[in-house]
Design a protein around this motif. Structure first.
Motif, PDB file in Angstrom:
ATOM      1  N   UNK A   1      -7.109 -10.412  11.454  1.00  0.00           N
ATOM      2  CA  UNK A   1      -6.276 -10.001  10.313  1.00  0.00           C
ATOM      3  C   UNK A   1      -7.143  -9.666   9.109  1.00  0.00           C
ATOM      4  N   UNK A   2      -8.148 -10.470   8.846  1.00  0.00           N
ATOM      5  CA  UNK A   2      -9.059 -10.185   7.738  1.00  0.00           C
ATOM      6  C   UNK A   2      -9.780  -8.862   7.951  1.00  0.00           C
ATOM      7  N   UNK A   3     -10.152  -8.584   9.193  1.00  0.00           N
ATOM      8  CA  UNK A   3     -10.827  -7.325   9.498  1.00  0.00           C
ATOM      9  C   UNK A   3      -9.912  -6.132   9.181  1.00  0.00           C
ATOM     10  N   UNK A   4      -8.644  -6.234   9.583  1.00  0.00           N
ATOM     11  CA  UNK A   4      -7.719  -5.130   9.304  1.00  0.00           C
ATOM     12  C   UNK A   4      -7.469  -4.977   7.808  1.00  0.00           C
ATOM     13  N   UNK A   5      -7.347  -6.086   7.093  1.00  0.00           N
ATOM     14  CA  UNK A   5      -7.150  -6.011   5.645  1.00  0.00           C
ATOM     15  C   UNK A   5      -8.357  -5.372   4.958  1.00  0.00           C
ATOM     16  N   UNK A   6      -9.544  -5.700   5.425  1.00  0.00           N
ATOM     17  CA  UNK A   6     -10.759  -5.084   4.865  1.00  0.00           C
ATOM     18  C   UNK A   6     -10.752  -3.582   5.104  1.00  0.00           C
ATOM     19  N   UNK A   7     -10.312  -3.175   6.298  1.00  0.00           N
ATOM     20  CA  UNK A   7     -10.265  -1.737   6.603  1.00  0.00           C
ATOM     21  C   UNK A   7      -9.221  -1.028   5.738  1.00  0.00           C
ATOM     22  N   UNK A   8      -8.091  -1.684   5.515  1.00  0.00           N
ATOM     23  CA  UNK A   8      -7.058  -1.077   4.665  1.00  0.00           C
ATOM     24  C   UNK A   8      -7.625  -0.790   3.277  1.00  0.00           C
ATOM     25  N   UNK A   9      -8.360  -1.738   2.727  1.00  0.00           N
ATOM     26  CA  UNK A   9      -8.965  -1.534   1.403  1.00  0.00           C
ATOM     27  C   UNK A   9     -10.078  -0.482   1.467  1.00  0.00           C
ATOM     28  N   UNK A  10     -10.828  -0.481   2.549  1.00  0.00           N
ATOM     29  CA  UNK A  10     -11.925   0.470   2.696  1.00  0.00           C
ATOM     30  C   UNK A  10     -11.420   1.909   2.784  1.00  0.00           C
ATOM     31  N   UNK A  11     -10.253   2.078   3.405  1.00  0.00           N
ATOM     32  CA  UNK A  11      -9.706   3.427   3.599  1.00  0.00           C
ATOM     33  C   UNK A  11      -8.522   3.702   2.676  1.00  0.00           C
ATOM     34  N   UNK A  12      -8.592   3.193   1.454  1.00  0.00           N
ATOM     35  CA  UNK A  12      -7.499   3.421   0.505  1.00  0.00           C
ATOM     36  C   UNK A  12      -7.311   4.902   0.184  1.00  0.00           C
TER      37      UNK A  12
ATOM     38  N   UNK B   1     -15.210   5.643  11.965  1.00  0.00           N
ATOM     39  CA  UNK B   1     -16.552   5.079  11.803  1.00  0.00           C
ATOM     40  C   UNK B   1     -17.464   6.051  11.060  1.00  0.00           C
ATOM     41  N   UNK B   2     -17.286   7.339  11.334  1.00  0.00           N
ATOM     42  CA  UNK B   2     -18.071   8.345  10.592  1.00  0.00           C
ATOM     43  C   UNK B   2     -17.691   8.331   9.126  1.00  0.00           C
ATOM     44  N   UNK B   3     -16.396   8.100   8.861  1.00  0.00           N
ATOM     45  CA  UNK B   3     -15.951   8.032   7.460  1.00  0.00           C
ATOM     46  C   UNK B   3     -16.589   6.843   6.750  1.00  0.00           C
ATOM     47  N   UNK B   4     -16.736   5.723   7.463  1.00  0.00           N
ATOM     48  CA  UNK B   4     -17.382   4.542   6.874  1.00  0.00           C
ATOM     49  C   UNK B   4     -18.842   4.840   6.561  1.00  0.00           C
TER      50      UNK B   4
ATOM     51  N   UNK C   1      -1.058  -8.945   1.783  1.00  0.00           N
ATOM     52  CA  UNK C   1      -2.261  -9.673   2.201  1.00  0.00           C
ATOM     53  C   UNK C   1      -2.016 -11.172   2.355  1.00  0.00           C
ATOM     54  N   UNK C   2      -1.417 -11.803   1.381  1.00  0.00           N
ATOM     55  CA  UNK C   2      -1.202 -13.254   1.437  1.00  0.00           C
ATOM     56  C   UNK C   2      -0.296 -13.628   2.601  1.00  0.00           C
ATOM     57  N   UNK C   3       0.784 -12.874   2.771  1.00  0.00           N
ATOM     58  CA  UNK C   3       1.706 -13.135   3.876  1.00  0.00           C
ATOM     59  C   UNK C   3       0.996 -12.980   5.213  1.00  0.00           C
ATOM     60  N   UNK C   4       0.214 -11.917   5.346  1.00  0.00           N
ATOM     61  CA  UNK C   4      -0.496 -11.658   6.604  1.00  0.00           C
ATOM     62  C   UNK C   4      -1.427 -12.809   6.956  1.00  0.00           C
ATOM     63  N   UNK C   5      -2.156 -13.310   5.980  1.00  0.00           N
ATOM     64  CA  UNK C   5      -3.096 -14.404   6.240  1.00  0.00           C
ATOM     65  C   UNK C   5      -2.353 -15.699   6.572  1.00  0.00           C
TER      66      UNK C   5
ATOM     67  N   UNK D   1      -2.192   5.117   9.705  1.00  0.00           N
ATOM     68  CA  UNK D   1      -2.618   3.726   9.827  1.00  0.00           C
ATOM     69  C   UNK D   1      -3.076   3.397  11.240  1.00  0.00           C
ATOM     70  N   UNK D   2      -2.357   3.890  12.232  1.00  0.00           N
ATOM     71  CA  UNK D   2      -2.728   3.612  13.619  1.00  0.00           C
ATOM     72  C   UNK D   2      -3.995   4.375  13.999  1.00  0.00           C
ATOM     73  N   UNK D   3      -4.075   5.646  13.615  1.00  0.00           N
ATOM     74  CA  UNK D   3      -5.241   6.458  13.975  1.00  0.00           C
ATOM     75  C   UNK D   3      -6.522   5.913  13.353  1.00  0.00           C
ATOM     76  N   UNK D   4      -6.441   5.396  12.129  1.00  0.00           N
ATOM     77  CA  UNK D   4      -7.621   4.903  11.426  1.00  0.00           C
ATOM     78  C   UNK D   4      -7.834   3.399  11.605  1.00  0.00           C
ATOM     79  N   UNK D   5      -7.067   2.788  12.502  1.00  0.00           N
ATOM     80  CA  UNK D   5      -7.160   1.343  12.760  1.00  0.00           C
ATOM     81  C   UNK D   5      -6.919   0.525  11.498  1.00  0.00           C
TER      82      UNK D   5
END
Length: 461
Positions: A24-35, A455-458, A45-49, A158-162
């Motif tokens: 879950x933390x990994x997905x939340x980090x990706x959400x912020x990374x790909x804003x 991954x290329x975007x990262x 975020x709080x609910x998810x954790x 969201x699904x395509x970008x994980x």
């Protein structure tokens, strides 16, 4: 690990290779990374954790029984979520805090799903670009200058970008399948009424469907199992010898751009190589029937939005306002005639499915267009992007039958092309069977390419 399937995640949890909290933390980090994709309107975020911690304790105690225990999901923002802002992509509902979950949200939460947040969409699901005037346009992960489709564009992106393992969208005239095709993922519009549709801000109760978007067919089978309580995983077989695939001689092969037509024809040959039998069929549908979707959809939307039309019409985005202004001008007789023709078409297509198991068509006549583009030209003929993109998927909203979009390649412009498979009412199993066989034989390299995009975007960041 962001590309692990639902089945692989659950196996990893059970073997203590990683935990729901870590994932879950990994997905939340990706959400912020790909804003910059603007896929989410609200991140929970709080609910998810909190939910991840509960799931983790269940796995530690060997008490994880939910079909989706510890699986991070996202929800289109027109699905009510208790205590969580549900905007429907609109300024009008920007402060709407539902007191109850939508039926499908309640079911998935009961199955142990983790709620990552609410994804962006075309305002009130009234379009297919997800170019939202209030929350900004959703961007396609394959190329940020292009639309991800809509109206469930945030779900597709969201699904395509994980940014979530899977997502729940709605579909009135293609709004799950168009973003699935545009973003290179899987999208299913189930049979009308199969999935609980309560607690959803509808356009049309007659045409609206709720369904999942996923990265692969295995995930799709698990998601629809969780949503309905029906077992679909038994249909995950690579053997489709003797499967009868209907190839339309009319309507679905008209007004298609060259690139899409090429991939569609190749997909048909691919199915044939797997042992499927191709059968040419006549389609009992025309452009005149497509107009029925507007008569039904706009009439019912006018009723759903009646109070807001009277009190705050100017608060809608321009395209939605224009549609709703016309909603009360449709004669009742036209609405009734459209419903009658709908029943007739459903019967005609059901009879067609007595001669074939599946009908295969392109999902859309074209690949996604650039954000802001409203007109497209195919073979020298211009039309609106909206009319063009809904022309093929909207058929099966009118007939209530299940339809699946699965990738079948990437065009020269680098954007995905979708293949639509449709079946008789309540025969989702045959779609899963056909889709899984095709996927296992022909889509692994496509999936690898899709996984590399984010991954290329990262790396660029």
């Amino acid at each position: 690990m962001e590309n692990l399937s639902i089945r692989s995640l659950k196996e990893g949890y059970e073997k203590k290779l990683f935990s729901p909290v870590e994932i879950t933390k990994m997905y939340l980090e990706r959400i912020h990374l790909f804003q910059d994709l603007n896929a989410y309107i609200t991140i929970t975020e709080n609910l998810a954790l909190q939910q991840a911690e509960i799931a983790e304790k269940k796995y530690v105690a060997n008490e994880a029984v939910g079909t989706l225990e510890g699986i991070p999901l996202s929800y289109k923002d027109n699905l009510n979520t208790k205590g969580i802002r549900t905007t429907s992509g609109s300024k009008i509902d920007e402060n709407n805090i539902p007191k109850k979950d939508a039926g499908v949200v309640r079911i998935l939460q009961r199955e142990g799903a983790i709620h990552l947040g609410k994804v962006n969409m075309h305002e009130f699901a009234f379009g297919i670009t997800s170019n939202n005037p209030f929350y900004g346009p959703v961007k396609n992960p394959w190329n940020n200058e292009y639309s991800p489709g809509g109206s469930s564009g945030g779900s597709g992106a969201a699904v395509a970008a994980s940014l979530s393992v899977a997502s729940i969208g709605t579909d009135t005239a293609g709004s799950i399948r168009i973003p699935a095709a545009s973003c290179g993922v899987i999208g299913l519009k189930p049979t009308h009424g199969l999935v609980d549709a309560s607690g959803v801000k509808h356009i049309s109760w007659t045409l609206d469907h709720i369904g999942p978007l996923t990265k692969n067919i295995d995930d799709l089978a698990i998601m629809i199992e969780a949503m309905t309580g029906i077992n679909y995983s038994t249909r995950l077989t690579e053997d489709i010898r003797g499967l009868r695939i209907g190839v339309p001689k009319n309507y679905f092969n008209e007004g298609i751009d060259e690139s899409t037509a090429t991939f569609y024809k190749k997909a048909l040959k691919d199915f044939e190589s797997l042992g499927a039998i191709l059968i040419e069929i006549d389609i009992p549908y025309s452009l005149e029937d497509l107009a029925l979707s507007f008569a039904i959809g706009l009439s019912e939307a006018g009723f759903v939005h009646e109070e807001s039309i009277l009190s705050e019409l100017d608060s809608y985005g321009l395209d939605v306002k224009a549609s709703l202004e016309n909603s009360h001008s449709i004669p009742a007789i036209d609405y009734i005639k459209a419903l009658k023709r709908k029943d007739q078409l459903t019967s005609q297509f059901e009879r067609l499915f007595e001669t074939v198991d599946v009908i295969a068509t392109p999902t859309t006549p074209i690949t996604p267009q650039k954000i802001g583009e409203e007109i497209v030209e195919i073979n020298g003929i211009q039309d609106s992007v909206f009319n063009t993109m809904i022309r093929l998927p909207a058929v099966f909203n009118l007939t209530s039958q299940p339809a699946l979009s699965i990738p079948c390649g990437a065009a020269e412009n680098g954007l995905p092309v979708g293949l639509q498979l449709a079946a008789a009412r309540f025969n989702e199993r045959v779609l899963i069977r056909a889709g899984f066989s095709y996927e296992q034989a022909f889509l692994q390299s496509f999936y690898e390419k899709r996984n590399r995009i984010s991954e290329l975007a990262i790396e660029k960041k």
